[in-house]
Design an enzyme around this catalytic site. Structure first.
Site, PDB file in Angstrom:
ATOM      1  N   ALA A 123       0.821  -1.211   0.000  1.00 33.43           N
ATOM      2  CA  ALA A 123       0.000   0.000   0.000  1.00 33.43           C
ATOM      3  C   ALA A 123       0.857   1.265   0.000  1.00 33.43           C
ATOM      4  O   ALA A 123       0.356   2.364   0.205  1.00 33.43           O
ATOM      5  CB  ALA A 123      -0.933   0.004   1.204  1.00 33.43           C
ATOM      6  N   GLY A 124       2.157   1.090  -0.190  1.00 34.96           N
ATOM      7  CA  GLY A 124       3.035   2.266  -0.213  1.00 34.96           C
ATOM      8  C   GLY A 124       3.263   2.849   1.171  1.00 34.96           C
ATOM      9  O   GLY A 124       3.583   4.024   1.310  1.00 34.96           O
ATOM     10  N   ASP A 173      12.369   5.537   3.755  1.00 37.63           N
ATOM     11  CA  ASP A 173      11.490   4.668   4.536  1.00 37.63           C
ATOM     12  C   ASP A 173      12.206   4.107   5.762  1.00 37.63           C
ATOM     13  O   ASP A 173      11.663   4.068   6.866  1.00 37.63           O
ATOM     14  CB  ASP A 173      10.988   3.495   3.671  1.00 37.63           C
ATOM     15  CG  ASP A 173      10.351   3.974   2.386  1.00 37.63           C
ATOM     16  OD1 ASP A 173      10.105   5.180   2.261  1.00 37.63           O
ATOM     17  OD2 ASP A 173      10.100   3.134   1.500  1.00 37.63           O
ATOM     18  N   TYR A 223      10.018   1.578 -10.971  1.00 37.88           N
ATOM     19  CA  TYR A 223      10.830   2.313  -9.998  1.00 37.88           C
ATOM     20  C   TYR A 223      12.290   2.452 -10.475  1.00 37.88           C
ATOM     21  O   TYR A 223      12.813   3.567 -10.527  1.00 37.88           O
ATOM     22  CB  TYR A 223      10.730   1.640  -8.623  1.00 37.88           C
ATOM     23  CG  TYR A 223      11.365   2.421  -7.501  1.00 37.88           C
ATOM     24  CD1 TYR A 223      10.660   3.407  -6.818  1.00 37.88           C
ATOM     25  CD2 TYR A 223      12.679   2.181  -7.114  1.00 37.88           C
ATOM     26  CE1 TYR A 223      11.244   4.125  -5.782  1.00 37.88           C
ATOM     27  CE2 TYR A 223      13.263   2.889  -6.080  1.00 37.88           C
ATOM     28  CZ  TYR A 223      12.540   3.851  -5.410  1.00 37.88           C
ATOM     29  OH  TYR A 223      13.136   4.559  -4.396  1.00 37.88           O
TER      30      TYR A 223
END
Ligand code: GLA
Length: 389
Positions: A123-124, A173, A223
């Site tokens: 879901a990112g 992240d 990506y």
């Protein structure tokens, strides 16, 4: 429903020898703004969410890791000394982290673990970074006397993605998952890698996440293609990375980025990154002084740029952002945009807390009407990074 220690502990006890170990947790993240800038050494502005990973871990006196994924109901064993490691991707995250911690001199030993997460997968929201920082933190705590700095734990997570999983991600992240401070977002200069915590303490504003329930996967070709395009654009402009390019320089050298094979694709990719760095700094400044109008403008401009120039949105996500725009500040929506790597996943919106329920209802109704898909919507507060529970 929120994942608790007991959910994990009961499975750990059942799956292994009835004893208990240490419990660690680490959050997923949203990114308020600064998308696809991290691997260009630019600026990002993420925040940790309350959802994350919880792992119970107990050394087992061998060189073998015995790992149980509660969510996938899958069990894998691997040796810490086997260079190839396990096949299952979820286990490769744990293997990669252990091996990278060992490479830093931490004498990691075999252990039993059961873990689960409540970050929606694909879901990112960086469920994988949450897993990496959880295990990196645990290895540091159990065998490393907590001597390795959290920033290095974040890099361990990133190296795991690069070397063991095949995802050529940036540092955002892992940084936020390892280092987040409660009730703060993090403005990170990805070049100096010096994080700055910015309080998100105004109780009248909430972070609303809308999962489009369209899955994204960053290990596909998109990506790496975006990353390569940025590097190629920087090369043509005579720089190592796009962080060093100003909008003036970019516009003055537009012709260097346009050719027959690519059309204006490289130029648009670069325009997104250069513009996004400026928007990120502007939004962070505006947020500090509560200038919500500017905050909202930057979020929508970021979304438009990701949709049109960087081309990482998708129709469903665009629908969610358009719903937000149509509700507008009068209806309590300050701003909204796609968050994370793209190609599906979630939007992040800043909204007035007293309107959360009303806005949630509108998002749900309108999105389902327009796409036939039920979204998953929840509000969150900025949570703390990797920790022992
Ligand atoms: C993914 C990557 C990050 C970052 C974002 C886009 O989440 O893991 O490093 O590049 O995409 O901003």
């Amino acid at each position: 429903m929120k994942l608790t220690i007991d959910d994990v502990r009961s499975r750990f006890i059942k799956h292994f020898d009835g004893t208990t170990g240490n419990v660690y947790a680490s959050p997923g993240r949203i990114n308020l703004i600064g998308e696809h800038t991290d691997y260009n050494n630019g600026f990002v502005f993420p925040g940790a969410v309350e959802q994350g990973m919880i792992a119970e871990i107990k050394p087992n006196g061998t060189r073998i890791v015995r790992a149980y994924s509660i969510d996938l109901k899958d069990y894998v064993e691997f040796s810490l000394d086997d260079e190839k490691g396990p096949k299952a991707t979820w286990a490769r995250y744990i293997f990669g982290v252990c091996r990278e911690m060992m490479a830093l001199g931490v004498p990691v030993e075999g252990f039993n673990t059961a873990f689960a997460g409540d970050v929606p997968l694909g879901a990112g929201m960086s469920s994988s970074a949450a897993l990496e920082s959880c295990f990196a933190f645990a290895c540091n705590d159990l065998w490393g006397d907590n001597k390795i700095e959290k920033m290095e734990l974040a890099r361990v997570g990133q190296r795991t993605e690069h070397k063991y999983v095949g995802c050529n991600c940036g540092i955002m992240d892992q940084f936020i998952s390892a280092l987040a401070e409660k009730d703060c977002a993090m403005l990170l200069d990805c070049r100096s890698q010096e994080p700055k915590s910015i309080p998100i303490s105004d109780p009248s504003v909430s972070v609303l996440i809308a999962n489009s329930n369209v899955k994204h996967a960053l290990t596909g070709s998109e990506y790496p293609e975006r990353r390569a395009s940025c590097e190629e654009a920087a090369r043509r402009l005579g720089c190592e990375l796009l962080r060093d390019v100003s909008m003036e320089t970019l516009l003055a050298n537009k012709d260097k980025l346009i050719d027959e094979a690519n059309g204006d694709r490289l130029f648009r990719r670069a325009r997104h990154v250069v513009g996004e760095d400026a928007r990120t700094l502007k939004m962070a400044d505006a947020l500090v002084v509560g200038d919500w109008k500017t905050v909202g403008e930057q979020m929508y401009a970021s979304h438009d740029s990701l949709r049109d120039d960087f081309e990482v949105s998708c129709p469903e996500i665009d629908v969610l952002v358009e719903i937000a725009r149509s509700i507008g500040p009068e209806g309590g929506v300050i701003g909204s945009r796609i968050t994370g790597g793209g190609f599906g996943g979630c939007t992040v919106s800043l909204v007035k807390t007293d309107k959360v329920d009303e806005i949630t209802r509108k998002y749900e109704e309108e999105y389902e009407k327009k796409t036939g898909i039920k979204p998953t919507i929840f509000s969150t507060r900025p949570a703390e990074g990797a920790r022992v529970l």
